[in-house]
Design a protein around this motif. Structure first.
Motif, mmCIF file in Angstrom:
data_model
loop_
_atom_site.group_PDB
_atom_site.id
_atom_site.type_symbol
_atom_site.label_atom_id
_atom_site.label_comp_id
_atom_site.label_asym_id
_atom_site.label_seq_id
_atom_site.Cartn_x
_atom_site.Cartn_y
_atom_site.Cartn_z
ATOM 1 N N ARG A 43 41.591 49.132 88.447
ATOM 2 C CA ARG A 43 41.258 48.367 89.648
ATOM 3 C C ARG A 43 39.865 48.774 90.095
ATOM 4 O O ARG A 43 39.424 49.899 89.868
ATOM 5 C CB ARG A 43 42.265 48.626 90.775
ATOM 6 N N SER A 56 53.205 40.346 91.199
ATOM 7 C CA SER A 56 52.544 41.599 91.566
ATOM 8 C C SER A 56 51.490 42.015 90.536
ATOM 9 O O SER A 56 50.386 42.394 90.893
ATOM 10 C CB SER A 56 53.573 42.723 91.732
ATOM 11 N N SER A 57 51.844 41.925 89.237
ATOM 12 C CA SER A 57 50.891 42.299 88.188
ATOM 13 C C SER A 57 51.224 41.542 86.912
ATOM 14 O O SER A 57 52.341 41.036 86.740
ATOM 15 C CB SER A 57 50.945 43.802 87.917
ATOM 16 N N SER A 99 50.413 41.836 77.129
ATOM 17 C CA SER A 99 49.446 42.169 78.190
ATOM 18 C C SER A 99 48.095 42.518 77.588
ATOM 19 O O SER A 99 47.046 42.024 78.028
ATOM 20 C CB SER A 99 49.944 43.354 79.026
ATOM 21 N N ILE A 108 52.722 35.366 87.973
ATOM 22 C CA ILE A 108 52.414 36.688 88.507
ATOM 23 C C ILE A 108 52.800 36.793 89.983
ATOM 24 O O ILE A 108 52.360 35.991 90.810
ATOM 25 C CB ILE A 108 50.921 37.006 88.310
ATOM 26 N N PHE A 115 42.867 48.171 81.745
ATOM 27 C CA PHE A 115 43.647 47.947 82.962
ATOM 28 C C PHE A 115 43.242 48.988 83.996
ATOM 29 O O PHE A 115 43.287 50.185 83.731
ATOM 30 C CB PHE A 115 45.154 48.041 82.693
#
Length: 419
Positions: free
Chosen positions: A259, A152-153, A168, A150, A257
């Motif tokens: 944040r 960045s994502s 994912s 990983i 998914f």
């Protein structure tokens, strides 16, 4: 002398004729090639006119058959007779279908084949008798491996390896109780042993199961092995290298998914309230409007309403100890009294109530008091039975060896530079 001459002429003639016979070209017998019948879905397609099309927005089963010469009394009879096997109201736009028609002048439709996916199909036969059945194409399973790092994502790392986005989702489900996917770090790594499905050896039919996985998060390794603890119930669980069930009674988050935009904080200053200290009893997960919100555990819906600053919200009681609450929904997908399972969609991210942006405020109640779910030691699921531990370790040994043998591309490059 004259007799000798006649004799020589006769001999020469016989020899010449013999040579001529040898020069004759033998034409090989041409056998007519027998064309093999085209058998698909249990039907000889050579015997039918074939109509192939795709379900469009607004299409119905009745409309499709009507356009192909089937009268509505017959359509209603078909729908009624097969409802236990196939609900004709559940045709989905974008799905393909095939209709088989007779090759006579009437071109009467007699078979409707609904392609649920590349492997699974529903066959509705209505020529003489009406019946519906499932048809599954034979598939070949190929075991593969992959790894990534990983930067960045997780989704970007998976895409960089040319893997399906499904990976994912699968990884986030496998590690949903052990890894906070909203706090992945640069340098985190993953390795997987997984299956791919093929039809006729070459046609890709999608990804199968992840048989084993390794995820390195913050320098700490997490193994996961897919194992069936109960062959009678035919379900699998993921366990680590010590036979500990990775599943917990609660998911780490109500979104797949997203944040964390704001944590549980009893001394948070909130701009919305004039920058005054106001306790924030929830954990905010920012996500686009319409993102599905999941119940983090099994339970019963005890609140589903719109009220004040909460906006649209749902509260689920899981047992005598725990309850969870989900605020600011765009819309709710459950009502009071509904029984929900872990992972069920109970609503969708919105901006109702007191909020400055689209998110779900996730509140976690323990013994009637709101606590920080990210700091709670959540109860584990049922452990593997003692009688299965030895077979389990035997089963995972080759998978662990395969995972450990997979190298990361960056590590290979660094090793080459050292040499």
């Amino acid at each position: 002398m004259r007799r000798i001459a006649y004799f020589l002429v006769a001999v020469f003639t016989i020899v010449s004729c013999s040579k001529e016979k040898k020069k004759e070209v033998v034409v090989p017998e041409i056998k007519e090639e027998i064309k093999k019948p085209l058998i698909k879905f249990g039907y000889n397609l050579d015997n039918y006119f074939i109509v192939k099309d795709t379900v469009k927005n607004g299409d119905s089963f009745g409309q499709i058959l009507d356009e192909n010469g089937v009268e509505y009394p017959v359509i209603n009879k078909i729908a009624e007779n097969i409802k236990e096997v196939f609900d004709v109201r559940k045709l989905r736009a974008g799905k393909e279908y095939t209709i088989l028609k007779s090759k006579d002048s009437s071109q009467t439709a007699s078979v409707f084949i609904y392609h649920q996916d590349k492997i699974n199909h529903k066959i509705i036969h209505f020529k003489d008798t009406i019946k519906a059945s499932d048809f599954k194409k034979q598939i070949k399973i190929v075991e593969k491996t992959a790894s990534g790092q990983i930067e960045s994502s997780l989704s970007k790392a998976i895409d960089d390896q040319g893997l399906s986005y499904v990976v994912s989702n699968e990884l986030s489900d496998i590690y949903a109780w052990t890894i906070n996917f909203f706090a992945l770090k640069k340098g985190d790594k993953f390795k997987i042993v997984y299956e791919e499905k093929f039809i006729d050896d070459t046609i890709y039919a999608g990804m199968g199961e992840i048989k084993a996985a390794y995820f390195e998060h913050g320098g700490k390794p997490f193994y996961a092995f897919n194992y069936m603890p109960d062959s009678t119930k035919r379900y699998t669980e993921y366990y680590d290298e010590e036979a500990t069930n990775l599943r917990r009674a609660f998911l780490k988050a109500p979104l797949k998914f997203s944040r964390i935009s704001s944590r549980y904080n009893l001394r948070r200053r909130i701009a919305y309230y004039g920058n005054k200290i106001r306790p924030h009893y929830g954990t905010d997960f920012a996500a686009p409007i319409g993102t599905p919100i999941m119940s983090t555990a099994n339970g019963v819906v005890v609140k589903s309403e719109r009220r004040g600053g909460n906006g649209n919200y749902v509260k689920v009681k899981h047992n005598a100890t725990y309850s969870t609450q989900y605020l600011h929904m765009k819309s709710r997908a459950v009502k009071v009294g509904d029984v929900v399972k872990q992972g069920d969609v109970i609503g969708y991210v919105g901006m109702t109530g007191n909020t400055s942006g689209p998110h779900v405020c996730y509140r976690f109640w323990k013994h009637g008091k709101q606590v920080d779910p990210l700091r709670e030691k959540l109860p584990a699921a049922d452990p593997l039975k003692d009688s299965l531990r030895k077979p389990y370790f035997h089963y995972i040994k080759p998978f662990k060896e395969k995972l450990d043998s997979i190298t990361f591309e960056k590590e290979v490059l660094e090793f080459a530079e050292l040499k």
